[in-house]
Design a protein around this motif. Structure first.
Motif, PDB file in Angstrom:
ATOM      1  N   GLU A 263      -6.858  13.677  84.101  1.00  0.00           N
ATOM      2  CA  GLU A 263      -6.336  12.319  84.251  1.00  0.00           C
ATOM      3  C   GLU A 263      -4.842  12.265  84.551  1.00  0.00           C
ATOM      4  OE1 GLU A 263      -7.677   8.155  82.686  1.00  0.00           O
ATOM      5  OE2 GLU A 263      -6.856   9.328  81.033  1.00  0.00           O
TER       6      GLU A 263
ATOM      7  N   ASP B 273      -1.928   8.065  91.666  1.00  0.00           N
ATOM      8  CA  ASP B 273      -2.332   6.672  91.807  1.00  0.00           C
ATOM      9  C   ASP B 273      -1.315   5.898  92.644  1.00  0.00           C
ATOM     10  OD1 ASP B 273      -2.575   3.761  89.770  1.00  0.00           O
ATOM     11  OD2 ASP B 273      -3.986   4.439  91.298  1.00  0.00           O
ATOM     12  N   GLY B 274      -1.781   5.215  93.662  1.00  0.00           N
ATOM     13  CA  GLY B 274      -0.902   4.436  94.523  1.00  0.00           C
ATOM     14  C   GLY B 274      -0.400   5.186  95.736  1.00  0.00           C
TER      15      GLY B 274
ATOM     16  N   ILE C 250      -4.053  -0.909  85.688  1.00  0.00           N
ATOM     17  CA  ILE C 250      -3.907   0.530  85.510  1.00  0.00           C
ATOM     18  C   ILE C 250      -4.979   1.242  86.325  1.00  0.00           C
ATOM     19  CG2 ILE C 250      -2.825   0.440  83.246  1.00  0.00           C
ATOM     20  CD1 ILE C 250      -5.536   0.792  82.011  1.00  0.00           C
ATOM     21  N   SER C 251      -4.851   2.557  86.443  1.00  0.00           N
ATOM     22  CA  SER C 251      -5.745   3.306  87.327  1.00  0.00           C
ATOM     23  C   SER C 251      -7.200   3.215  86.899  1.00  0.00           C
ATOM     24  CB  SER C 251      -5.318   4.779  87.388  1.00  0.00           C
ATOM     25  OG  SER C 251      -5.305   5.346  86.085  1.00  0.00           O
ATOM     26  N   THR C 252      -7.469   3.201  85.595  1.00  0.00           N
ATOM     27  CA  THR C 252      -8.829   3.043  85.086  1.00  0.00           C
ATOM     28  C   THR C 252      -8.855   1.831  84.158  1.00  0.00           C
ATOM     29  OG1 THR C 252      -9.162   5.448  85.144  1.00  0.00           O
ATOM     30  CG2 THR C 252     -10.734   4.153  83.876  1.00  0.00           C
TER      31      THR C 252
ATOM     32  N   ASN D 139       2.632   2.908  82.686  1.00  0.00           N
ATOM     33  CA  ASN D 139       1.383   3.220  83.367  1.00  0.00           C
ATOM     34  C   ASN D 139       0.762   2.019  84.071  1.00  0.00           C
ATOM     35  OD1 ASN D 139       0.909   2.428  80.505  1.00  0.00           O
ATOM     36  ND2 ASN D 139      -1.221   2.423  81.153  1.00  0.00           N
TER      37      ASN D 139
ATOM     38  N   PRO E 287     -12.920   7.922  84.804  1.00  0.00           N
ATOM     39  CA  PRO E 287     -12.327   7.422  86.053  1.00  0.00           C
ATOM     40  C   PRO E 287     -13.251   7.565  87.248  1.00  0.00           C
ATOM     41  CG  PRO E 287     -10.756   8.779  84.848  1.00  0.00           C
ATOM     42  CD  PRO E 287     -12.076   8.942  84.156  1.00  0.00           C
TER      43      PRO E 287
ATOM     44  N   ASP F 215       0.741  -1.265  86.793  1.00  0.00           N
ATOM     45  CA  ASP F 215       1.276  -1.734  88.066  1.00  0.00           C
ATOM     46  C   ASP F 215       1.616  -3.219  87.932  1.00  0.00           C
ATOM     47  OD1 ASP F 215       1.802  -2.618  90.618  1.00  0.00           O
ATOM     48  OD2 ASP F 215       0.092  -1.621  91.552  1.00  0.00           O
TER      49      ASP F 215
ATOM     50  N   LEU G 213      -4.640  12.450  88.166  1.00  0.00           N
ATOM     51  CA  LEU G 213      -5.157  11.232  88.793  1.00  0.00           C
ATOM     52  C   LEU G 213      -4.137  10.102  88.719  1.00  0.00           C
ATOM     53  CD1 LEU G 213      -8.826  11.250  87.429  1.00  0.00           C
ATOM     54  CD2 LEU G 213      -8.086  11.762  89.757  1.00  0.00           C
ATOM     55  N   VAL G 214      -3.487   9.975  87.569  1.00  0.00           N
ATOM     56  CA  VAL G 214      -2.474   8.934  87.409  1.00  0.00           C
ATOM     57  C   VAL G 214      -1.256   9.241  88.271  1.00  0.00           C
ATOM     58  CG1 VAL G 214      -0.946   7.785  85.760  1.00  0.00           C
ATOM     59  CG2 VAL G 214      -3.272   8.378  85.092  1.00  0.00           C
TER      60      VAL G 214
END
Length: 295
Positions: free
Chosen positions: A257, A264-265, A118-120, A32, A79, A34, A260-261
């Motif tokens: 979520e 992400d990106g 991470i996203s959040t 999860n 988030p 980056d 959302l994940v």
């Protein structure tokens, strides 16, 4: 409504602690996270080995064999909170750290980290649960539903003026553990589809076999596509009507979520394409099922 989120995990062995630290310091693969942003993570203690040693240094010589050696805290927020990426975020994590110090004593906090890859973003802390008598006593901090509820309330009150609240007090909703929280995130992109074709029967016509293969494929991919479509639908509802989240952030997180994940990106064009694919596949299943029923 935006929620303050606090999760805990009880670590009973040095092996448990080592595994958690490896994830926290990204010394093992972290799906999860980056890797391009990992350098932005902040650790109050430079290495996982130093955190482990700090925990060992605080542990009393006499303790039960099944005692909880360390409490792992994970602290974050919804988030959708408008504080991410500005001064509110820094204040949120500052207060979270001070809340832990006030609750456990600075000497018992072996290390704190803030993850930005991470996203959040979230804060992770490792705390040796020493009570006021100097004994290792996790139950004094996390024992019983009443104490856990009060802890959630106390923390939410600490950050309330930042536009955050706690989930509905007294709710019967089950709070996810840190392990479950990471599992949800790590598997958020797992929308892969694999199918196994049935074997043809002796003297079976090509047309009949083709129908059987189609039916088998639909049956096998339907749960995956329906799950993806459900995530998209629930997220869109939650985005438009925030009242859906009232009562428990856990419910919203579990539904929204992973989507959302998953996006992400991705840029807006890629997100739109993903949404179209999910909805298209869902419609295809409905059409094919109708055909099967009619035949």
């Amino acid at each position: 409504m935006n929620y303050a989120i606090l999760r805990t995990a009880k670590l009973k062995t040095m092996g448990n602690i080592g595994g958690s630290l490896a994830h926290n310091y990204r010394t093992i693969e972290t799906p999860n996270a980056d890797p391009n942003l990992t350098l932005k993570n902040h650790h109050s203690v430079a290495t996982p080995e130093a955190v482990k040693q700090a925990i060992k240094d605080r542990l009393p010589e006499k303790r039960r064999s099944d005692a909880v050696l360390c409490i792992e805290y994970l602290i974050t927020a919804s988030p959708e909170w408008d504080g991410w990426g500005n001064d509110k975020e820094a204040e949120f994590f500052k207060r979270a750290g001070q809340w832990l110090i006030d609750k456990h004593g600075e000497e018992n906090i072996a290390g704190m980290s803030i993850h930005q890859d991470i996203s959040t973003p979230h804060l992770v802390a490792y705390v040796v649960p020493i009570d006021q008598k100097g004994k290792l006593n996790c139950k004094d901090f996390l024992g019983g539903r009443a104490k856990l509820n009060q802890m959630q309330t106390d923390f939410a009150d600490t950050v309330a003026d930042l536009g955050l609240t706690r989930g509905k007090e007294g709710s019967k909703a089950k709070h996810t553990s840190i392990k479950e929280y990471y599992h949800d995130i790590n598997h958020a992109r797992d929308f892969s589809i694999t199918t196994v074709s049935p074997k043809p029967e002796m003297f079976e016509s090509k047309a009949r076999y083709g129908e059987k293969v189609t039916a088998a494929v639909i049956e096998q991919i339907e749960p995956t596509v329906k799950a993806a479509n459900s995530i998209l639908t629930d997220y869109e509802k939650a985005r438009v009507d925030k009242s859906i989240a009232e009562g428990s952030y856990d419910t919203l997180k579990k539904r929204a979520e992973p989507y959302l994940v998953a996006i992400d990106g991705l840029n807006q064009e890629e997100i739109a394409r993903l949404n179209e694919v999910i909805l298209l596949e869902s419609r295809k299943i409905a059409v094919e099922r109708d055909k099967s029923i009619k035949h």
